[in-house]
Each structure stands twice: as structure tokens, then as C-alpha cells.
Design a protein around this motif. Sequence first.
Motif, short mmCIF file in Angstrom:
data_model
loop_
_atom_site.label_atom_id
_atom_site.label_comp_id
_atom_site.label_asym_id
_atom_site.label_seq_id
_atom_site.Cartn_x
_atom_site.Cartn_y
_atom_site.Cartn_z
N ASP A 70 0.82 -1.21 0.00
CA ASP A 70 0.00 0.00 0.00
C ASP A 70 0.86 1.27 0.00
OD1 ASP A 70 1.04 -0.11 2.49
OD2 ASP A 70 -0.86 0.15 3.57
N TYR A 71 2.15 1.11 -0.25
CA TYR A 71 3.04 2.28 -0.22
C TYR A 71 3.38 2.70 -1.64
CZ TYR A 71 6.81 5.38 1.31
OH TYR A 71 7.60 6.49 1.54
N ALA A 83 -3.79 0.38 -2.59
CA ALA A 83 -4.78 1.44 -2.36
C ALA A 83 -5.56 1.75 -3.63
CB ALA A 83 -4.09 2.70 -1.84
N PHE A 84 -4.90 1.63 -4.78
CA PHE A 84 -5.53 1.97 -6.06
C PHE A 84 -6.60 0.95 -6.44
CE2 PHE A 84 -1.42 3.99 -6.00
CZ PHE A 84 -1.60 5.21 -6.63
N TRP A 85 -6.21 -0.34 -6.47
CA TRP A 85 -7.20 -1.33 -6.91
C TRP A 85 -8.26 -1.57 -5.85
CZ3 TRP A 85 -8.04 -5.69 -4.16
CH2 TRP A 85 -7.01 -6.28 -3.44
N GLY A 241 -10.45 12.79 -3.58
CA GLY A 241 -9.34 13.22 -2.73
C GLY A 241 -7.96 12.93 -3.27
N ASN A 242 -7.83 11.86 -4.10
CA ASN A 242 -6.58 11.53 -4.80
C ASN A 242 -5.39 11.37 -3.85
OD1 ASN A 242 -7.85 11.83 -7.47
ND2 ASN A 242 -7.93 14.00 -6.94
N THR A 243 -5.61 10.66 -2.76
CA THR A 243 -4.53 10.36 -1.80
C THR A 243 -4.28 8.86 -1.81
OG1 THR A 243 -5.27 12.20 -0.42
CG2 THR A 243 -3.79 10.59 0.58
N PRO A 244 -3.07 8.42 -2.19
CA PRO A 244 -2.79 6.97 -2.27
C PRO A 244 -2.64 6.33 -0.90
CG PRO A 244 -0.83 8.24 -2.80
CD PRO A 244 -1.94 9.23 -2.63
#
Length: 305
Positions: A70-71, A83-85, A241-244
Motif C-alpha cells: 500500500d506504499y 490502495a488503487f485497486w 481526494g486523490n490520496t494513495p
Amino acid sequence: MKMEQSARYVVRRKERTSIVNSIVDNSMKYLLLLCALLTVFIVASIIVYVSKNGINVFKEITVEGFFTSDYWSPDEGEFGILAFWRGTLILTLLAITIGGALGVLCAIYMSKFAPKKIREVMKFAIDIFVGIPSVVYGFIGLTVIVPLIREVFPDSTGFGFLPAAIILSIMILPTVISISEASISSVDKSYEEASYALGATKVQTVFSVVLPSALPGIITAIILAMARALGETMAVQMVIGNTPQVVNSLLEPTITLTTGIVMDMGSCEFGSTWSNALFMMATVLLMVSILLILIIRLIQRRQVS
């Protein structure tokens, strides 16, 4: 003599016309074949190009690390897309849950309960829905829904899954409503008549007889809506929000595959690990879309058989 010459002229003219028609028919056949092959070539080229560049990311990163970490920090050489998928999956399920249920109910009302004038008004509204650009939906979400959520939940920023799911569920409504309504309307009227003859009410008939018969078409509508939700970018980007980061709340900023690609594609060098990671994210989206299309084909074949 004149009659014989006239008859010969007519025969020759028919022969010439037949030859011309044959040439035109063959030319059109090959032209259409060329167009079909060109379409297949373009689609195949896109898949090969995107996936070929995407696979290169695994020269620098392990498959497990890429999909389970997740980094995400390109400056540090870290490219984990969990986090993306995960964000894409959760957002799609939320949008389908809201938009799918609302769309099917609207389709039922339009097909079986709405007066003719109201039905026409609703169809006109659906046509308008289809024509609205996604950036308009996003702008409405940014200026109306996000501030509203911020007022209701003062501790939140207003960005996150919730506003994105609301906007996305509205955007997929036309797909769900139009296909579901057509499927419900196509159910054989004799089924309804038989149900009424057994003493069932209209509501019982619709939910116990009509809907099960229209289920393959409704499932197709839901899957197509999922494909639309998976690929939506602009509207989601404006409100999520576009925060990974992996979040466990609907009110925390996060990110999806499509928004991540858009946010980063202008900042990376083509051929770099960063660029290849974005290509692999696009490959994941392509594979999921192809899988959804195959499922639709399978449902249609079973429906025909």
C-alpha cells in the motif's frame, strides 16, 4: 430485325448491369471486411501495447509487492497499488449498490406503472443524462456534495468514497435504466396474463414473474454499468481526494486506478519504472473490462439457448 436487335441490346445491358452489381457487391464486402479487421487490429494493438509496457514493471518490482503493497512513492522507487485497486473495487461496488438498485426500480416503474406521458418525460431525462459530460458531474459534486458532506460531518474533508459513489451512481443510472427497462418490457405478456388469471396482484406479478424472466437483461445492465464505473476518471478525480492510502472510512480521501493514472502520467518519463507501473495499472483495468464483456457474452448465449 429491329426486335432481335432490341432484345440483344436488353440482354447485353442486363449482363453489364449484373457485372457492375457483382463488382460493387464484392467491393463492399471486402471494404466491410477491411473495416472489421481494422477495428480488431486497433483493439488488439492497444491491449498488446499497454500490457507489453506494463509487464516491464516486474523487472524492477515483484508481482506480490506491486499488488499487495500500500506504499506508493515514485520518488523513493516504491510502487504498491493496493490502495488503487482496492479503492476502485470499493467505489465500483458502492456505485453499483446505489445506482443499480435505483436504476432497476426506475425501470420497473417506467415499464409497468408509469403513465405514458410520465414515461416519455423520464426517457427524455435519461437521454439528457447520457449527454452530460462527466466533468459537469464532477463539478456539481465538488461544489454541492463535498461541501454538504463537510457540513454534516465537520471532522471530514468532504472528499472520499461517499461523494464519489454518489456521483458515480448517478452517472450509471442511464445505462441501468435503459437496458433494464427494455428487458422488462420484452417479457412475454402471456406470463403476466397467466399470473393475473391465478389471482396475483400487479405488484406480485411484476416481482415474482416479470423480474425473474427479465433477470438476464438486468444483470447485463448491471455489468455494463460496472464497466462504466470502472473506467470513469474525471468526475471521480474531482471528489475522491486523490490520496494513495488505504482507508476504512467513506469520508477519508483515497484514490482509484483511473485517477492515479491521470494524476501521475504527466510527471513520469516514458520507459521508467514509474511509467511502466501506470501501464500495468491500465492493463489491470483492461483485463477487468474484457472479463466483464465475456461475462455479458456468456449471459446472452444462455439467454438465447
